[in-house]
Design an enzyme around this catalytic site. Structure first.
Site, mmCIF file in Angstrom:
data_model
loop_
_atom_site.group_PDB
_atom_site.id
_atom_site.type_symbol
_atom_site.label_atom_id
_atom_site.label_comp_id
_atom_site.label_asym_id
_atom_site.label_seq_id
_atom_site.Cartn_x
_atom_site.Cartn_y
_atom_site.Cartn_z
ATOM 1 N N THR A 36 38.781 46.031 6.166
ATOM 2 C CA THR A 36 39.885 45.077 6.065
ATOM 3 C C THR A 36 40.189 44.424 7.423
ATOM 4 O O THR A 36 41.292 43.927 7.651
ATOM 5 C CB THR A 36 41.165 45.757 5.509
ATOM 6 O OG1 THR A 36 41.573 46.772 6.444
ATOM 7 C CG2 THR A 36 40.929 46.373 4.155
ATOM 8 N N PHE A 74 40.213 34.691 9.091
ATOM 9 C CA PHE A 74 40.324 35.439 10.348
ATOM 10 C C PHE A 74 39.249 36.536 10.530
ATOM 11 O O PHE A 74 38.559 36.560 11.565
ATOM 12 C CB PHE A 74 41.735 36.059 10.435
ATOM 13 C CG PHE A 74 41.959 36.893 11.657
ATOM 14 C CD1 PHE A 74 42.267 36.310 12.881
ATOM 15 C CD2 PHE A 74 41.864 38.283 11.597
ATOM 16 C CE1 PHE A 74 42.478 37.084 14.015
ATOM 17 C CE2 PHE A 74 42.074 39.064 12.727
ATOM 18 C CZ PHE A 74 42.369 38.469 13.938
ATOM 19 N N ASN A 75 39.130 37.461 9.586
ATOM 20 C CA ASN A 75 38.246 38.626 9.802
ATOM 21 C C ASN A 75 36.799 38.206 10.061
ATOM 22 O O ASN A 75 36.096 38.818 10.868
ATOM 23 C CB ASN A 75 38.270 39.578 8.595
ATOM 24 C CG ASN A 75 39.589 40.316 8.480
ATOM 25 O OD1 ASN A 75 40.324 40.452 9.461
ATOM 26 N ND2 ASN A 75 39.895 40.781 7.278
ATOM 27 N N ASP A 100 42.293 47.132 10.859
ATOM 28 C CA ASP A 100 42.914 46.713 12.128
ATOM 29 C C ASP A 100 44.420 46.522 11.943
ATOM 30 O O ASP A 100 44.927 45.415 12.086
ATOM 31 C CB ASP A 100 42.251 45.417 12.641
ATOM 32 C CG ASP A 100 42.437 44.231 11.695
ATOM 33 O OD1 ASP A 100 42.671 44.454 10.484
ATOM 34 O OD2 ASP A 100 42.382 43.076 12.164
ATOM 35 N N ASP A 143 46.998 45.683 6.330
ATOM 36 C CA ASP A 143 46.140 46.875 6.443
ATOM 37 C C ASP A 143 46.987 48.127 6.168
ATOM 38 O O ASP A 143 46.536 49.060 5.492
ATOM 39 C CB ASP A 143 45.571 47.008 7.863
ATOM 40 C CG ASP A 143 44.786 45.795 8.310
ATOM 41 O OD1 ASP A 143 43.555 45.808 8.237
ATOM 42 O OD2 ASP A 143 45.424 44.813 8.728
ATOM 43 N N ASN A 203 43.532 42.238 14.584
ATOM 44 C CA ASN A 203 44.895 41.688 14.666
ATOM 45 C C ASN A 203 45.515 41.949 16.034
ATOM 46 O O ASN A 203 46.277 41.137 16.549
ATOM 47 C CB ASN A 203 45.788 42.332 13.595
ATOM 48 C CG ASN A 203 45.485 41.813 12.210
ATOM 49 O OD1 ASN A 203 45.201 40.639 12.031
ATOM 50 N ND2 ASN A 203 45.526 42.700 11.233
ATOM 51 N N HIS A 258 46.915 40.591 1.879
ATOM 52 C CA HIS A 258 45.463 40.438 1.756
ATOM 53 C C HIS A 258 44.731 41.767 1.540
ATOM 54 O O HIS A 258 44.032 41.971 0.550
ATOM 55 C CB HIS A 258 44.891 39.813 3.037
ATOM 56 C CG HIS A 258 45.576 38.575 3.505
ATOM 57 N ND1 HIS A 258 45.343 37.346 2.945
ATOM 58 C CD2 HIS A 258 46.478 38.367 4.501
ATOM 59 C CE1 HIS A 258 46.058 36.423 3.573
ATOM 60 N NE2 HIS A 258 46.757 37.019 4.518
ATOM 61 N N ASP A 259 44.848 42.651 2.546
ATOM 62 C CA ASP A 259 43.997 43.844 2.575
ATOM 63 C C ASP A 259 44.301 44.797 1.430
ATOM 64 O O ASP A 259 43.406 45.469 0.905
ATOM 65 C CB ASP A 259 44.180 44.565 3.916
ATOM 66 C CG ASP A 259 43.761 43.690 5.084
ATOM 67 O OD1 ASP A 259 42.958 42.758 4.871
ATOM 68 O OD2 ASP A 259 44.231 43.944 6.212
HETATM 69 C C1 BDR Z 1 43.091 39.037 7.337
HETATM 70 O O1 BDR Z 1 43.416 38.778 8.710
HETATM 71 C C2 BDR Z 1 44.318 39.718 9.190
HETATM 72 O O2 BDR Z 1 45.325 39.112 9.945
HETATM 73 C C3 BDR Z 1 44.866 40.459 7.996
HETATM 74 O O3 BDR Z 1 45.142 41.812 8.318
HETATM 75 C C4 BDR Z 1 43.771 40.343 6.977
HETATM 76 O O4 BDR Z 1 42.838 41.396 7.081
HETATM 77 C C5 BDR Z 1 43.532 37.849 6.516
HETATM 78 O O5 BDR Z 1 42.826 36.717 6.916
HETATM 79 CA CA CA Z 2 43.300 43.351 8.409
#
Ligand code: BDR
Ligand code: CA
Length: 311
Positions: free
Chosen positions: A123, A164-165, A9, A14, A38, A238-239
Site C-alpha cells: 500500500t 502517488f505510489n 507507508d 495505510d 508518505n 485508498h489502502d
Molecule cells: C496512495 O498514496 C498515499 O498517499 C496513500 O497512502 C495511498 O497509498 C494514494 O495515491
Molecule cells: Ca499508502
C-alpha cells in the site's frame, strides 16, 4: 483464512488498512513491512508501530525497509498526511520494537517459509517488494497474488498522469508488474470514490471508544486535506480498500488487462498504462478495479473499528 503480508507507508489510509486486516476473522496478518513514501522511512516505521500499539496488536511483527526509491530521491506527501505522516491526533508511543531483520529479508523469509502461498498487499511505493523480487526471484512463484493499492486507469493525484505510489518509485513498480505474479490493482478509479465522509467521521467520533476516539480526528485531518487539495467531500481510504477486497471480494469489480509502467515520460512518469480495449496485444497481467461498492466498504470499516474498540 487468507494469510497476508502488508507492505506500507503509514499514512492515514495505510493505518486503516492495518486496522481492517488485523480485526478481520477472514485474514491472518503475518507481518508488516514499512517503506519510505508518505513520509520518511523512520516515520512510516514508527507510525506502523504506533498503530499496532493503539489497537493492542503488538504481537504482529514489523520490519523496517527502504528509506528511498530504487533510483530516485523520495517524494513524500506531507500536504496530505502531515509532518508526522499521521497528523490529526496524538498516537501512543510505540509499546514495542520492530524485528531486527530488514523488510526485504523478512518478506523473502516469510514468503519462502510459508506452507501455503501468501497474498502480499503493498500500500506504498513498491521499493521493498521489487528489492525482494530482485534479491530472491523464487518468491514470485511462491506468492498467491499481489493485491496492491496504486495506479489508475483514468484518474491521477500526484501529477495529472500518475498516482502517488507508482510515481514515487516507477522502476520498482515496473519490476513488480513484470514479475509474473498475478496482480490486482486497486487504483484511484475506485479508491477516489471510496470516500469516508465528514458525516461518517462524526458518527465514528460518537462511538467514543479507545480506538474510534483517536481514529476520528486523524481521519478528519486526512479528509480536510483531501477537501482542500482535491475538493473531495471526505477521506478516500485508498489502502483500506485493498484489504476490504480480501475480506469481501465483491466490494470492487475488476477487469483483467495488460498494465505497463511508464518510467521515462517527461509528463507521464509513473503512469500505469492500462490496455482497457485490448489494443496492444500485450498479455494481460493485472485485474484492474473499475467499480466500488462504497456502502459495503464503509460497513466493513465501522465493523472493524467497533471490534477494535471493544478488544
Ligand atoms: C496512495 O498514496 C498515499 O498517499 C496513500 O497512502 C495511498 O497509498 C494514494 O495515491
Ligand atoms: Ca499508502
Amino acid at each position: 483464512m487468507k494469510r497476508i503480508l502488508i507492505d506500507c507507508d503509514p499514512g492515514h489510509d495505510d493505518m486503516m488498512a492495518i486496522m481492517l486486516a488485523s480485526s478481520s476473522n477472514e485474514l491472518e496478518l503475518l507481518g508488516i513491512t514499512t517503506v519510505a513514501g508518505n513520509q520518511t522511512g523512520e516515520k512510516t516505521y514508527q507510525n506502523a508501530l504506533k498503530t499496532l500499539t493503539l489497537i493492542g496488536r503488538t504481537d504482529i511483527p514489523v520490519a523496517r525497509g527502504a528509506d528511498k526509491p530504487l533510483f530516485r530521491e523520495l517524494t513524500g506527501a506531507p500536504e496530505i498526511h502531515g509532518v508526522s505522516g499521521l497528523d490529526g491526533a496524538d498516537l501512543p508511543e510505540p509499546g514495542v520494537q520492530g524485528v531486527e531483520q530488514h523488510a526485504v529479508d523478512f518478506l523473502i523469509q516469510t514468503i519462502m517459509e510459508s506452507g501455503t502461498p501468501l497474498t502480499l498487499v503493498p500500500t506504498g511505493p513498491l521499493t521493498n517488494v521489487a528489492l525482494a523480487m530482485l534479491k530472491d526471484p523464487r518468491i514470485t512463484t511462491k506468492l498467491e497474488r499481489i493485491v496492491l493499492m496504486g495506479g489508475a486507469v483514468f484518474d491521477s493525484n500526484i501529477t495529472p498522469a500518475a498516482e502517488f505510489n507508482i510515481y514515487v518509485d516507477p522502476e520498482a513498480a515496473k519490476v513488480v508488474f513484470g514479475s509474473g505474479v498475478p496482480i490486482t490493482m486497486v487504483g484511484l478509479d475506485v479508491t477516489n470514490k471510496a470516500l469516508f465522509g465528514f458525516d461518517d467521521i462524526e458518527e465514528l467520533s460518537r462511538l467514543n471508544g479507545k480506538v474510534s476516539r483517536v481514529v476520528a480526528p486523524l481521519l478528519k485531518f486526512f479528509a480536510q486535506a483531501n477537501k482542500d487539495i482535491f475538493g473531495f467531500d471526505g477521506a478516500p481510504l485508498h489502502d483500506a480498500l485493498a484489504i476490504a477486497h480480501l475480506i469481501k471480494p465483491e466490494v470492487i469489480k475488476t477487469r483483467n488487462m495488460n498494465v505497463e509502467i511508464e518510467t521515462e515520460g517527461a509528463l507521464t512518469r509513473g503512469r500505469t498504462v492500462a490496455d482497457v480495449y485490448g489494443i496492444s496485444n500485450r498479455t494481460a497481467n493485472t485485474d484492474v478495479a473499475l467499480e466500488v461498492n462504497n456502502s459495503l466498504f464503509k460497513e466493513l470499516l465501522f465493523q472493524a473499528i467497533e471490534v477494535l474498540d471493544t478488544r
